[in-house]
Motif scaffolding. Structure first.
Motif, PDB file in Angstrom:
ATOM      1  N   VAL A   1       0.839  -1.208   0.000  1.00 55.56           N
ATOM      2  CA  VAL A   1       0.000   0.000   0.000  1.00 55.56           C
ATOM      3  C   VAL A   1       0.870   1.252   0.000  1.00 55.56           C
TER       4      VAL A   1
ATOM      5  N   VAL B   1       1.931   2.251  -3.412  1.00 52.28           N
ATOM      6  CA  VAL B   1       0.911   2.979  -4.178  1.00 52.28           C
ATOM      7  C   VAL B   1       0.990   4.476  -3.862  1.00 52.28           C
TER       8      VAL B   1
ATOM      9  N   MET C   1       0.349   6.100 -12.385  1.00 51.53           N
ATOM     10  CA  MET C   1      -0.965   5.715 -11.890  1.00 51.53           C
ATOM     11  C   MET C   1      -1.298   4.284 -12.308  1.00 51.53           C
ATOM     12  N   ILE C   2      -0.926   3.911 -13.544  1.00 54.09           N
ATOM     13  CA  ILE C   2      -1.149   2.530 -13.988  1.00 54.09           C
ATOM     14  C   ILE C   2      -0.331   1.576 -13.133  1.00 54.09           C
TER      15      ILE C   2
ATOM     16  N   GLY D   1       0.490   2.079 -10.105  1.00 58.92           N
ATOM     17  CA  GLY D   1      -0.132   2.029  -8.787  1.00 58.92           C
ATOM     18  C   GLY D   1      -1.306   1.074  -8.737  1.00 58.92           C
ATOM     19  N   VAL D   2      -2.196   1.144  -9.731  1.00 60.55           N
ATOM     20  CA  VAL D   2      -3.358   0.244  -9.715  1.00 60.55           C
ATOM     21  C   VAL D   2      -2.898  -1.201  -9.808  1.00 60.55           C
ATOM     22  N   SER D   3      -1.957  -1.487 -10.725  1.00 55.90           N
ATOM     23  CA  SER D   3      -1.484  -2.868 -10.872  1.00 55.90           C
ATOM     24  C   SER D   3      -0.826  -3.341  -9.583  1.00 55.90           C
TER      25      SER D   3
ATOM     26  N   SER E   1      -1.403  -2.327  -6.471  1.00 55.60           N
ATOM     27  CA  SER E   1      -2.348  -2.605  -5.386  1.00 55.60           C
ATOM     28  C   SER E   1      -3.028  -3.950  -5.603  1.00 55.60           C
ATOM     29  N   LEU E   2      -3.322  -4.267  -6.870  1.00 53.80           N
ATOM     30  CA  LEU E   2      -3.924  -5.567  -7.183  1.00 53.80           C
ATOM     31  C   LEU E   2      -3.001  -6.725  -6.818  1.00 53.80           C
ATOM     32  N   LEU E   3      -1.729  -6.614  -7.279  1.00 54.95           N
ATOM     33  CA  LEU E   3      -0.780  -7.698  -7.012  1.00 54.95           C
ATOM     34  C   LEU E   3      -0.580  -7.876  -5.518  1.00 54.95           C
TER      35      LEU E   3
ATOM     36  N   PHE F   1      -2.726  -7.217  -3.162  1.00 60.96           N
ATOM     37  CA  PHE F   1      -3.921  -7.859  -2.589  1.00 60.96           C
ATOM     38  C   PHE F   1      -3.887  -9.365  -2.792  1.00 60.96           C
ATOM     39  N   VAL F   2      -3.556  -9.783  -4.027  1.00 61.13           N
ATOM     40  CA  VAL F   2      -3.534 -11.219  -4.313  1.00 61.13           C
ATOM     41  C   VAL F   2      -2.449 -11.915  -3.493  1.00 61.13           C
TER      42      VAL F   2
END
Lengths: 162, 130, 87, 151
Positions: C40, C43, C59-60, C62-64, C66-68, C70-71
């Motif tokens: 986090v 990000v 920003m791209i 950052g989104v990727s 946060s996803l990785l 989380f998984v």
């Protein structure tokens, strides 16, 4: 059917936000991909999505965000005070609370809201019982106090998702 | 961020608050006594800090190509971070990590007693607890 | 040395505090928490880099990220619980 | 109290809310690889991430990840073949890897359809490949469990 349409709308909005281009070819491909995603998601029972397209529920969702933000900021100041205090004034413990919300989606939104707010963390959600870890359990009547702070959220969430 | 207008000053204040909350959350991660308290402090403070940093980006650039991406990012973080905290807390409790010895009550362990045996493959509680 | 450099420095200090917990954590759960928090924080770092450079590259990322993150946290939590990944 | 396959109700519900958007996000990143950062590899990793999340949250028997787990080798081969076919068709225009589809206006979405198709091929290949790696790890864990006699 409504579920598919609603999921399609949200997925398409995310696609447009990410690509930020109104080129016809890109918009067509994005629409096709969003439709495919919506159809593929059909067995997953996204019963929430159609509800969020109704205007009054959307209005309450928009009102809910600043309310939640206010609670989150208060929670953070509280936790930050406890962290930098040299004596660590904490009194942790896991308490149990019951919710009156019916659907699973509403309960999950409630649990996530609780995790973000004053010194509380949802450890598990079994049926209508929430097991909440608190950083400072109050001296007297911990259950009733928790129940009261849950009811603030329940009113909003019932109007958004039920 | 070279010239100081109203927008840049607002963004600077919001981002400074975000970085401060991040720092406080990480101090909590180091200072607090057990896993559950660490999850509490770090998840709350760091999530709010990151959300404030992203909000600063939105204030700075407006709802253009960048602000909307920041909004998507904000939504993702606000959605996934509490879920991850819940998953860690539940897994820690189920793998047998005890609460801090000065904790007041543990209703979850009381209700789980006898309801389910320890999951297969997990070490006994005394081995894991510190 | 601008304002954004100070923000980046404070984020780097936060990351080192996280790394301390990764090394010293007495239980596996502590290490999992720190790794999640590190994701986090990254990000937030991407947001500061966006404000600094004004390009939407970060920003791209950052989104990727946060996803990785989380998984990865889900997988570690499931492993911690003592179950196989496809259970 | 172990309620069914997969993880707890909260994780399953949030995965449900996120999965479709993650797929569409991965595709968007891959399609705009020639204009913005990203491209086939990043999009493929994001799509593989969504599939792994589905398997972790819902278990190995339901959800979109379980459907695609059976087709993963086929998809991997299809991505590689699509890439190779696009490259080989370059011989029509002269040599290997030539852009044989007409070019459009620069800095718009349709400027090079060749690169866009290439990115989609890489997305399929990388997504299926990374997902297959995860499935191999799961299978290896089961083999180790069986050898050591754990349930």
């Amino acid at each position: 059917m409504f579920r598919v349409i609603a999921t399609f709308v949200f997925a398409f909005l995310v696609y447009l936000a990410v690509t930020w281009s109104l080129d016809p070819a890109s918009v067509l491909i994005g629409a096709a991909a969003s439709l495919a995603a919506a159809v593929a998601m059909r067995p997953l029972e996204l019963e929430v999505a159609p509800l969020l397209l109704l205007p009054h529920r959307l209005l309450f969702a928009v009102i809910y965000v600043p309310v939640l933000l206010w609670y989150v900021i208060r929670a953070n100041l509280d936790v930050a005070y406890r962290v930098i205090h040299p004596k660590l004034p904490i009194r942790p413990g896991i308490v149990k609370a019951r919710t009156t919300l019916k659907t699973a989606a509403a309960r999950v939104l409630l649990a996530n809201s609780i995790t973000l707010t004053p010194g509380t963390l949802t450890v598990d959600l079994v049926g209508d019982a929430l097991y909440i870890h608190r950083i400072a359990v109050p001296e007297k009547e911990p259950e009733a106090e928790m129940q009261r702070s849950i009811e603030h959220f329940e009113g909003f969430i019932r109007r958004i998702l039920e | 961020m070279t010239e100081w207008t109203f927008g840049t000053v607002a963004a600077a204040v919001v981002m400074a608050a975000g970085a401060l909350f991040n720092l406080l959350g990480c101090i909590g991660l180091v200072r607090l006594p057990d896993v559950y308290n660490r999850v509490q402090a770090s998840t709350k403070c760091v999530t709010l800090g990151t959300l404030l940093l992203l909000t600063g980006v939105i204030i700075l650039f407006g709802f253009g190509s960048m602000g909307v991406k920041a909004l998507v990012c904000l939504w993702f973080v606000a959605m996934t971070s509490p879920t991850a905290a819940h998953a860690i807390g539940r897994a820690a409790h189920r793998s047998g990590i005890r609460l801090w010895e000065k904790s007041v009550c543990d209703e979850y362990a009381k209700d789980r007693e006898g309801a389910v045996e320890a999951p297969a493959g997990s070490p006994p509680a005394e081995e894991v607890a510190r | 040395m601008t304002f954004l450099h100070v923000l980046m420095a404070s984020l780097v200090v936060s990351m080192f505090l996280c790394l301390y917990r990764v090394m010293a954590g007495p239980t596996p759960a502590d290490r999992t928490v720190s790794v999640d928090i590190l994701g986090v924080l990254m990000v937030g770092f991407c947001a500061v880099l966006t404000a600094m450079t004004g390009r939407d590259v970060y920003m791209i990322v950052g989104v990727s990220w946060s996803l990785l993150s989380f998984v990865a946290t889900l997988a570690l939590a499931k492993h911690l619980e003592g179950r196989s990944f496809d259970d | 109290m172990n309620d069914g396959p997969g993880m707890s109700l909260i994780v399953r519900m949030v995965s449900r809310w996120l999965l479709g958007f993650v797929f569409v996000y991965g595709l968007g990143v891959a399609l705009f690889g020639h204009l913005t950062p990203g491209g086939g590899f990043v999009g493929g990793v994001v799509v593989a991430c969504a599939l792994v999340m589905s398997i972790l949250a819902f278990g190995g028997k339901q959800g979109p990840g379980a459907f695609l787990a059976r087709a993963v080798t086929t998809l991997d081969a299809a991505g590689a073949l699509m890439f190779l076919a696009l490259a080989l068709f370059g011989y029509v225009a002269g040599c290997f890897f030539t852009n044989w589809i007409a070019r459009g206006e620069p800095a718009t979405f349709g400027s090079t359809w060749f690169v866009i198709l290439m990115n989609v091929a890489i997305l399929v290949k990388v997504g299926a490949g990374a997902f297959a790696g995860f499935l191999a790890i799961v299978a290896f864990g089961h083999i180790l469990d069986a050898e050591e006699g754990r349930p």
